[in-house]
Design an enzyme around this catalytic site. Structure first.
Site, PDB file in Angstrom:
ATOM      1  N   CYS A 133      47.850  61.795  25.731  1.00 29.83           N
ATOM      2  CA  CYS A 133      47.025  60.176  25.577  1.00 29.83           C
ATOM      3  C   CYS A 133      45.390  60.895  25.108  1.00 29.83           C
ATOM      4  O   CYS A 133      45.133  61.778  24.225  1.00 29.83           O
ATOM      5  CB  CYS A 133      46.751  59.525  26.747  1.00 29.83           C
ATOM      6  SG  CYS A 133      46.675  57.644  25.709  1.00 29.83           S
ATOM      7  N   ASP A 202      43.910  56.616  34.359  1.00 30.78           N
ATOM      8  CA  ASP A 202      42.851  55.115  34.729  1.00 30.78           C
ATOM      9  C   ASP A 202      43.443  54.039  36.249  1.00 30.78           C
ATOM     10  O   ASP A 202      42.203  53.609  36.495  1.00 30.78           O
ATOM     11  CB  ASP A 202      44.409  53.829  34.321  1.00 30.78           C
ATOM     12  CG  ASP A 202      44.385  54.660  33.093  1.00 30.78           C
ATOM     13  OD1 ASP A 202      44.928  55.627  32.816  1.00 30.78           O
ATOM     14  OD2 ASP A 202      44.148  53.782  32.121  1.00 30.78           O
TER      15      ASP A 202
END
Ligand code: RI2
Length: 320
Positions: A133, A202
């Site tokens: 990512c 996250d």
């Protein structure tokens, strides 16, 4: 016109929409945008009484917090700014929000820089990192390693469904890092050429689990099997306070159209599409969590969390 409790400033509305649609994305960037939106709300609020001003700020907080559920940097940013609100007059309240939003944004920048310096120490001259990512915290480690005069190579996973690996590849090329782009399914094959798996987060749970972009957990299991260390770059803003009291982190389910276009569906027929944006990597597959406060084995992150969140009590500052 006076803003009612349910109305928010257009800048807050637009930040909220951009976060929900991922025009603004990445846990740290979302936090920064949320703090900036609260500052605009405070700056331009037409509230006439302190009660009205507080209600306006709470409404802005609620609008922003509901956009994406997984990255804890968002509620952590809102808590930081809104808990800094104090004063007896509208002007006093306004300037307290502006001060705390500015302080938050300064600290965010500083934290990423300090984290990068620490993470860079784990990388040696000539190392190859594999990324997943796009994480600004992870790339800060590479940037500082380059500043230390090290040569770094990168194997960049495409990262379906949104191909955010392309953003990572672009950033790395801007830093002059040689990049090999691979599809996600090729990751195991290329682990033999990898010295570190380097990912962001996250949210980090109190037991040291890492919540990051879908595919991180499979990558970590494969890397462990191949003996490649897994390094997670995550500012303390990613530590999830609710997990200290047993709450779990909600995994965002995103639109099926990120996976299957209408044309593809017409071709295939009616299928159910599941599109979870994140997964949970258990602490046993993670070698180090690198924060701006130092690097930690995942199992010991709870000690840092107790230090940072130990005295936080009571409800959320955006609740009425
Ligand atoms: P930084 C991103 O989520 C990725 O999962 C990335 O690893 C994480 O945020 C952290 O990003 P998304 O918003 O804070 O792309 O390190 O779904 O930039």
């Amino acid at each position: 016109m006076t803003q009612s409790d349910s109305e928010v400033h257009p800048a807050v509305e637009s930040a909220a929409e951009d976060i929900a649609t991922m025009e603004i994305r990445g846990a740290a960037t979302i936090a920064d945008a949320a703090a900036e939106a609260l500052a605009v709300e405070a700056e331009e609020s037409e509230a006439e009484t302190p009660a009205e001003f507080r209600a306006t700020m709470r409404a802005a907080g609620r609008r922003l917090v509901e956009t994406r559920p997984t990255a804890v940097s968002l509620p952590n940013a809102l808590r930081y700014v809104l808990r800094g609100m104090g004063g007896e007059s509208v002007e006093g309240l306004r300037s307290s929000i502006l001060d705390s939003a500015a302080e938050f944004r300064r600290e965010l920048d500083q934290a990423q820089d300090n984290l990068g310096r620490i993470g860079a120490n784990r990388l040696r001259d000539g190392d190859t990192v594999m990324t997943h990512c796009h994480s600004t915290d992870a790339l800060s480690c590479v940037e500082h390693a380059l500043d230390q005069g090290k040569e770094i190579h990168a194997i960049v996973k495409e990262t379906r469904p949104r191909k955010q690996g392309h953003i990572t590849a672009r950033w790395l090329r801007e830093m002059d890092v040689p990049v090999t782009l691979i599809v996600d399914n090729a990751a195991r094959r290329y682990l033999d050429q990898t010295d570190h798996v380097l990912v962001g987060a996250d949210s980090i749970a109190a037991d040291g689990s890492v919540i990051n972009k879908i595919g991180t957990s499979g990558l970590a299991v494969n890397a462990r099997e191949r003996g490649v260390p897994i390094m997670v770059a995550a500012q303390t803003l990613k530590l999830h306070p609710d997990t200290m009291t047993g709450h779990t982190v909600e995994i965002e389910m995103r639109d099926e159209r990120e996976v299957l276009t209408l044309d593809d569906e017409a071709d295939i027929g009616d299928v159910t599409v599941e599109n979870p944006a994140f997964d949970v990597t258990p602490p046993r597959y993670v070698d180090a969590i690198v924060t701006e406060r130092g690097q930690f084995p995942p199992e010991s992150i709870v000690t840092l969390m107790r230090e940072l969140f130990g005295d936080q009590q009571g409800g959320e500052p955006w609740e009425t």
